[in-house]
Scaffold this active site. Sequence first.
Site, PDB file in Angstrom:
ATOM      1  N   LYS A   1       0.830  -1.195   0.000  1.00 21.70           N
ATOM      2  CA  LYS A   1       0.000   0.000   0.000  1.00 21.70           C
ATOM      3  C   LYS A   1       0.870   1.253   0.000  1.00 21.70           C
ATOM      4  O   LYS A   1       1.918   1.304   0.654  1.00 21.70           O
ATOM      5  CB  LYS A   1      -0.905  -0.013   1.234  1.00 21.70           C
ATOM      6  CG  LYS A   1      -1.949   1.096   1.275  1.00 21.70           C
ATOM      7  CD  LYS A   1      -2.844   0.924   2.510  1.00 21.70           C
ATOM      8  CE  LYS A   1      -3.951   1.960   2.559  1.00 21.70           C
ATOM      9  NZ  LYS A   1      -4.826   1.771   3.743  1.00 21.70           N
TER      10      LYS A   1
ATOM     11  N   SER B   1      -9.600   1.866   2.915  1.00 21.77           N
ATOM     12  CA  SER B   1      -8.795   2.609   1.968  1.00 21.77           C
ATOM     13  C   SER B   1      -7.817   1.759   1.163  1.00 21.77           C
ATOM     14  O   SER B   1      -7.228   2.224   0.185  1.00 21.77           O
ATOM     15  CB  SER B   1      -8.008   3.695   2.702  1.00 21.77           C
ATOM     16  OG  SER B   1      -7.101   3.123   3.646  1.00 21.77           O
TER      17      SER B   1
ATOM     18  N   SER C   1      -9.982  -0.416   6.992  1.00 25.12           N
ATOM     19  CA  SER C   1      -9.349  -0.308   5.674  1.00 25.12           C
ATOM     20  C   SER C   1      -8.669  -1.557   5.171  1.00 25.12           C
ATOM     21  O   SER C   1      -8.311  -1.633   3.998  1.00 25.12           O
ATOM     22  CB  SER C   1      -8.352   0.852   5.670  1.00 25.12           C
ATOM     23  OG  SER C   1      -9.027   2.083   5.726  1.00 25.12           O
TER      24      SER C   1
END
Length: 447
Positions: free
Chosen positions: A75, A153, A177
């Site tokens: 990420k 996210s 997330s």
Amino acid sequence: MKPLQDLARELATGKTTSRALVEECLAAIEASPEGNRAFIAVHTESARTTADAVDAMRKAGTTVSAYAGIPMSVKDLYGVRGETTAAGSKVLRDAAPEAEDCPTIARCRQAGFVFMGRTNMTEFAYSGLGLNPHYGTPRSPWDRETGRIPGGSSSGSAVSVADGMAAVTLGTDTGGSCRIPAAFCGITGYKPSAHRVPLDGILPLSFSLDSAGPLGQSVDCCSIVDGILSGNGAATPDAIDSKSLTFAIPQTLVLDGLDDTVARAFELTVAQLRDAGVTVVEIPFVELGDIPAANAKGGFAAAEAYAWHKELLAAKGADYDPRVGGRIVKGAEQGAADYIDTMMERKRLIQAANKVTVPFDAVITPTVPIVPPAITAVDDDEAYGPLNLLCLRNPSFWNFLDRCSISLPCHRAGDAPVGLMLTGERGGDAKLFRVAKTVETLLAQGR
């Protein structure tokens, strides 16, 4: 792509090579339009070089980690040596590259994972939907023709694993997330007890709520990576006798607003667990109803995000996603007394919740009350806010209470993706993995 244990076994026996796995991932990235949306940057040449080095070591008889050479995506919040951490934003695109790996990346590098690239995400991790106006929004694997949100996210992270662009991925979880995109993409996502995994060098959203965890194809995949991230060592959990387990289903808020698909999948899952001998008890858990009021002024995320972003917003506020920047700015409205009130209420609720859940092996709920909606359905700003809060609702309870929590797919093959969330005690990560492994095994038998 196969689960980590299978890949490790094939690498050890020579059935496959790291270079072959990397090429498989690169081909998946290239073949799908989701490749450019799931990744902000693809490290084609460095991945090939690293893979070749691992293969050469194995060929020479050098002892390497069981997971050396397996592709991993990262990420765009993690500090990786030589790379810029943009957090899915425009405003940090030109930031200086990181001088060194953050501790979690260093541990994954030591374990021999091959970094395929940096995955897309909601800008600065501040939404549970997964939309990104700067780099595009990757689509959930389900119903690609319509184009449905991936969850956030950690949106690109989840899509990269679901589409075989990486074997496992690193996400973060402040209010769901890791678990929301896992639920919307039909994979497994893990949120550890906060601060069990070091957060140094990971760009923050909320110092009080952030956690760093994996998303993968299975409970074993998440357990292995979590063990590496936490420094406890890669391990796979043993299942528990299902007849010895007792689960709680809260009746406060978490079952409100379920769509028909989620309600049916959850109902069938609970029935299957009971048929396997699991005791499932419905409990009031009224303390969950106090959490929205505690966060009414934006909670920790708004206040702490604003503290980190205030200078950057003043200089480059026009370049933020308005849906993100606008929410961060609201953190300025909180005073010191408001923040302290939230801290004290959190302490009270953690203590109260601990007393409620201590008799149970896990609390179970749907991860998200709905299946992933169409991306076009959240183009409207009026729809965005309520939908974001709905998706975050169930997972964010456990960040506030500092619990470990995992989302497993519980839908039938071919159906819309639905996540089952199991939540353990604060610091009870090892036990939760064993419980989740048991549930995963039971659900697989009924599919």
